[in-house]
Design an enzyme around this catalytic site. Structure first.
Site, PDB file in Angstrom:
ATOM      1  N   HIS A 107      15.546  18.885  14.799  1.00  0.00           N
ATOM      2  CA  HIS A 107      14.412  17.997  15.026  1.00  0.00           C
ATOM      3  C   HIS A 107      14.902  16.563  15.178  1.00  0.00           C
ATOM      4  O   HIS A 107      15.900  16.176  14.601  1.00  0.00           O
ATOM      5  CB  HIS A 107      13.353  18.115  13.930  1.00  0.00           C
ATOM      6  CG  HIS A 107      13.833  17.848  12.543  1.00  0.00           C
ATOM      7  ND1 HIS A 107      14.628  18.736  11.839  1.00  0.00           N
ATOM      8  CD2 HIS A 107      13.642  16.796  11.707  1.00  0.00           C
ATOM      9  CE1 HIS A 107      14.875  18.249  10.633  1.00  0.00           C
ATOM     10  NE2 HIS A 107      14.302  17.056  10.530  1.00  0.00           N
ATOM     11  N   HIS A 109      13.520  12.606  15.018  1.00  0.00           N
ATOM     12  CA  HIS A 109      12.475  11.694  14.562  1.00  0.00           C
ATOM     13  C   HIS A 109      12.306  10.560  15.561  1.00  0.00           C
ATOM     14  O   HIS A 109      13.288   9.970  16.008  1.00  0.00           O
ATOM     15  CB  HIS A 109      12.863  11.063  13.213  1.00  0.00           C
ATOM     16  CG  HIS A 109      12.970  12.027  12.091  1.00  0.00           C
ATOM     17  ND1 HIS A 109      11.960  12.215  11.179  1.00  0.00           N
ATOM     18  CD2 HIS A 109      13.971  12.864  11.725  1.00  0.00           C
ATOM     19  CE1 HIS A 109      12.335  13.119  10.293  1.00  0.00           C
ATOM     20  NE2 HIS A 109      13.563  13.527  10.603  1.00  0.00           N
TER      21      HIS A 109
END
Length: 145
Positions: A107, A109
Site C-alpha cells: 500500500h 499512502h
C-alpha cells in the site's frame, strides 16, 4: 520477482477490503488498483492505494502491478491536492515490520500537506466515519473534474 521468506496472508485487512468483507470509504477503483481513505489519517484527506494483486510489499510485487499502483498514486495525488487545496503531498510506503509496515499488503499512502502544519503521528487517532465519507467524496469530485 524477488523471493520472499514470508508468504502473503490472504486474511490481511486490505485483502478483506478487496474481497468486500471489510468496509472502507472507497475513492477509486480500476481493473488493477483500489484506493480508499486511511481510517487513522495523519492529515485531512490521507488515503491509500493498493494493488488488486496479491503482493505483500514492494519486495515481491510484479513490476507491471507496481507501475499501475504508481499511476493511480499520481492520479489520486493530483485529486487530493485539488480537493483539499493542499500545498503539497507526501507519498509514503513501508516494507516489512522493521521498515514500519503494519498491514502486509502493498500500500502507498497519499498524505496532503499544508504549509506550517505538521502531520499527525502514524496510527494514532481513528477518524469519524462521517468525516472519512465526506473527504472521500471531495476526492471523488476532484477526480471527476
Amino acid at each position: 520477482m524477488m523471493t520472499q521468506t514470508v508468504a502473503y496472508d490472504d486474511d490481511n485487512i486490505f485483502a478483506k477490503i478487496l474481497a468486500g468483507s471489510m468496509p472502507c470509504h472507497k475513492i477509486y477503483e480500476d481493473e488493477d488498483t483500489f484506493a480508499f481513505m486511511d481510517i487513522m489519517p495523519r492529515s485531512k484527506g490521507h488515503c491509500l492505494v493498493i494493488p488488486k494483486s496479491r503482493a505483500r510489499n514492494i519486495l515481491d510485487v510484479e513490476l507491471d502491478d507496481l507501475a499501475k499502483v504508481m499511476a493511480t498514486v499520481q492520479k489520486l495525488s493530483r485529486a487530493v491536492l485539488q480537493a483539499f487545496d493542499a500545498d503539497g503531498v507526501s507519498i509514503q510506503q513501508a516494507n516489512e515490520a522493521a521498515g514500519g509496515q503494519v498491514v502486509f499488503h502493498l500500500h502507498v499512502h497519499i498524505i496532503p500537506r499544508f504549509d506550517g502544519i505538521k502531520m499527525g503521528p502514524p496510527a494514532s487517532t481513528m477518524e469519524e466515519p462521517d468525516v472519512l465519507k465526506e473527504n472521500a467524496e471531495k476526492i471523488r469530485q476532484a477526480l471527476a473534474e
